[in-house]
Design a protein around this motif. Structure first.
Motif, mmCIF file in Angstrom:
data_model
loop_
_atom_site.group_PDB
_atom_site.id
_atom_site.type_symbol
_atom_site.label_atom_id
_atom_site.label_comp_id
_atom_site.label_asym_id
_atom_site.label_seq_id
_atom_site.Cartn_x
_atom_site.Cartn_y
_atom_site.Cartn_z
ATOM 1 N N MET A 1 -7.379 26.333 -17.020
ATOM 2 C CA MET A 1 -7.424 27.043 -15.713
ATOM 3 C C MET A 1 -8.909 27.240 -15.166
ATOM 4 N N GLY A 2 -9.750 27.339 -15.990
ATOM 5 C CA GLY A 2 -11.296 27.233 -15.508
ATOM 6 C C GLY A 2 -11.659 25.888 -15.029
ATOM 7 N N ASN A 3 -10.944 24.987 -15.456
ATOM 8 C CA ASN A 3 -11.343 23.624 -14.887
ATOM 9 C C ASN A 3 -10.585 23.425 -13.575
ATOM 10 N N VAL A 4 -9.588 24.028 -13.440
ATOM 11 C CA VAL A 4 -8.966 23.845 -12.185
ATOM 12 C C VAL A 4 -9.867 24.645 -11.121
ATOM 13 N N ILE A 5 -10.441 25.812 -11.347
ATOM 14 C CA ILE A 5 -11.226 26.613 -10.511
ATOM 15 C C ILE A 5 -12.291 25.762 -10.049
ATOM 16 N N GLU A 6 -12.962 25.378 -11.387
ATOM 17 C CA GLU A 6 -14.206 24.316 -11.020
ATOM 18 C C GLU A 6 -13.957 23.044 -10.252
ATOM 19 N N LEU A 7 -12.786 22.584 -10.402
ATOM 20 C CA LEU A 7 -12.423 21.546 -9.411
ATOM 21 C C LEU A 7 -12.426 21.730 -7.941
ATOM 22 N N VAL A 8 -11.590 22.856 -7.642
ATOM 23 C CA VAL A 8 -11.383 23.347 -6.090
ATOM 24 C C VAL A 8 -12.829 23.971 -5.641
ATOM 25 N N SER A 9 -13.769 24.386 -6.467
ATOM 26 C CA SER A 9 -14.899 24.880 -6.169
ATOM 27 C C SER A 9 -15.787 23.533 -5.740
ATOM 28 N N ARG A 10 -15.439 22.600 -6.328
ATOM 29 C CA ARG A 10 -16.314 21.200 -6.246
ATOM 30 C C ARG A 10 -15.840 20.450 -5.099
ATOM 31 N N GLU A 11 -14.316 20.588 -4.782
ATOM 32 C CA GLU A 11 -13.839 19.803 -3.919
ATOM 33 C C GLU A 11 -14.377 20.005 -2.345
ATOM 34 N N ARG A 12 -14.810 18.664 -1.962
ATOM 35 C CA ARG A 12 -15.462 18.760 -0.225
ATOM 36 C C ARG A 12 -14.628 19.303 0.592
ATOM 37 N N THR A 13 -15.055 20.054 1.336
ATOM 38 C CA THR A 13 -14.495 20.856 2.598
ATOM 39 C C THR A 13 -15.174 20.382 3.651
ATOM 40 N N TYR A 14 -14.450 20.634 5.048
ATOM 41 C CA TYR A 14 -14.617 19.995 6.146
ATOM 42 C C TYR A 14 -14.669 21.400 6.892
ATOM 43 N N THR A 15 -15.812 21.077 8.190
ATOM 44 C CA THR A 15 -15.872 22.043 8.978
ATOM 45 C C THR A 15 -14.744 21.838 10.070
ATOM 46 N N GLY A 16 -14.544 22.815 10.887
ATOM 47 C CA GLY A 16 -13.446 22.735 11.880
ATOM 48 C C GLY A 16 -13.754 21.664 12.914
ATOM 49 N N ARG A 17 -14.923 21.587 13.170
ATOM 50 C CA ARG A 17 -15.547 20.345 14.447
ATOM 51 C C ARG A 17 -15.206 19.135 13.635
ATOM 52 N N GLU A 18 -15.533 18.996 12.467
ATOM 53 C CA GLU A 18 -14.916 17.796 11.650
ATOM 54 C C GLU A 18 -13.627 17.327 11.677
ATOM 55 N N VAL A 19 -12.846 18.509 11.414
ATOM 56 C CA VAL A 19 -11.428 18.230 11.181
ATOM 57 C C VAL A 19 -10.528 17.878 12.769
ATOM 58 N N ALA A 20 -11.367 18.650 13.606
ATOM 59 C CA ALA A 20 -10.836 18.618 15.207
ATOM 60 C C ALA A 20 -10.959 17.028 15.583
ATOM 61 N N GLU A 21 -12.224 16.481 15.329
ATOM 62 C CA GLU A 21 -12.566 15.248 15.690
ATOM 63 C C GLU A 21 -11.467 14.283 14.838
ATOM 64 N N LEU A 22 -11.293 14.179 13.574
ATOM 65 C CA LEU A 22 -10.706 13.654 12.683
ATOM 66 C C LEU A 22 -9.165 13.427 13.338
ATOM 67 N N LEU A 23 -8.784 14.685 14.046
ATOM 68 C CA LEU A 23 -7.225 14.800 14.270
ATOM 69 C C LEU A 23 -7.195 14.252 15.851
ATOM 70 N N GLY A 24 -8.333 14.259 16.569
ATOM 71 C CA GLY A 24 -8.381 13.799 17.779
ATOM 72 C C GLY A 24 -7.885 15.078 18.715
ATOM 73 N N ILE A 25 -8.300 15.935 18.301
ATOM 74 C CA ILE A 25 -7.817 17.408 19.068
ATOM 75 C C ILE A 25 -9.082 18.259 19.595
ATOM 76 N N GLY A 26 -8.816 19.268 20.407
ATOM 77 C CA GLY A 26 -10.032 20.355 20.758
ATOM 78 C C GLY A 26 -10.296 21.251 19.643
ATOM 79 N N ALA A 27 -11.408 21.892 19.463
ATOM 80 C CA ALA A 27 -11.792 22.722 18.312
ATOM 81 C C ALA A 27 -10.903 24.272 18.649
ATOM 82 N N SER A 28 -10.607 24.363 19.802
ATOM 83 C CA SER A 28 -9.849 25.492 20.179
ATOM 84 C C SER A 28 -8.303 25.186 19.746
ATOM 85 N N THR A 29 -7.798 24.112 20.031
ATOM 86 C CA THR A 29 -6.314 23.832 19.600
ATOM 87 C C THR A 29 -6.230 23.884 18.069
ATOM 88 N N LEU A 30 -7.454 23.526 17.296
ATOM 89 C CA LEU A 30 -7.234 23.566 15.659
ATOM 90 C C LEU A 30 -7.233 25.037 15.336
#
Length: 195
Positions: A1-30
């Motif tokens: 379980m500790g390994n899973v928590i460690e993996l989740v904490s090390r998983e790369r996260t993206y900002t709303g702006r990055e995800v909106a650009e990636l999806l091709g939508i506006g930040a308010s839509t996201l």
């Protein structure tokens, strides 16, 4: 379980702006989509400033949401319900998780049960309500100070206007008195000249 928590904490996260650009939508839509998913029980990570952080799995869910609403013409409400129900059915059951923990080779230390996403949301909402209450109290205090300042300013203005009116009335009375004296003296002059 500790390994899973460690993996989740090390998983790369993206900002709303990055995800909106990636999806091709506006930040308010996201934001709108994210709030809709959260209303139906989906859970996004939050940073220390309470901004959403998106994992790859979240981006996949949002891409599927986009497909369901645009290609398959589902309403956003229906798409959100469908995705949340799919996520819940794909999530491992507590029995599966406990069985995998028991079969682990090294005995893991007893970990406190994690709080559920709903509990986290409730805590976040409670903290948000406290912040809103504090902001409300600060605004009320500021309004009261402004009203007191306005009242004192109006009283001072009224005092000055009253004094100015009094001064004007006194000046008019003095002018009238001077004109009367001048008229009286001119009458006596005329009378004395006639004699």
């Amino acid at each position: 379980m500790g390994n899973v928590i460690e993996l989740v904490s090390r998983e790369r996260t993206y900002t709303g702006r990055e995800v909106a650009e990636l999806l091709g939508i506006g930040a308010s839509t996201l934001r709108k989509w994210s709030m809709l998913l959260e209303q139906h029980g989906y859970w996004f990570l939050r940073d220390n400033q309470n901004w959403r952080e998106y994992r790859r799995a979240d981006i996949a869910v949002l891409q599927r949401f986009y497909q369901l609403t645009k290609d398959e013409l589902l309403s956003q409400e229906e798409a959100a319900l469908l995705l949340v129900n799919q996520e819940e059915s794909e999530a491992p059951s507590p029995a599966t998780v406990s069985a995998s923990l028991e079969t682990a080779t090294a005995p893991a230390p007893r970990i406190q049960p994690q709080t559920s996403p709903l509990e986290l949301q409730v805590r976040e909402l409670a903290a948000h309500v406290k912040r809103q209450d504090a902001a409300h109290e600060a605004l009320l205090e500021r309004i009261e100070k402004q009203e007191a300042y306005i009242r004192s300013s109006l009283k001072e203005r009224d005092r000055r206007l009253t004094k100015a009116m009094s001064d004007i009335m006194d000046a008019k009375a003095q002018i009238a008195k001077m004109k009367e004296e001048k008229r009286k003296t001119s009458i006596w002059h005329k009378l004395l000249r006639l004699n």
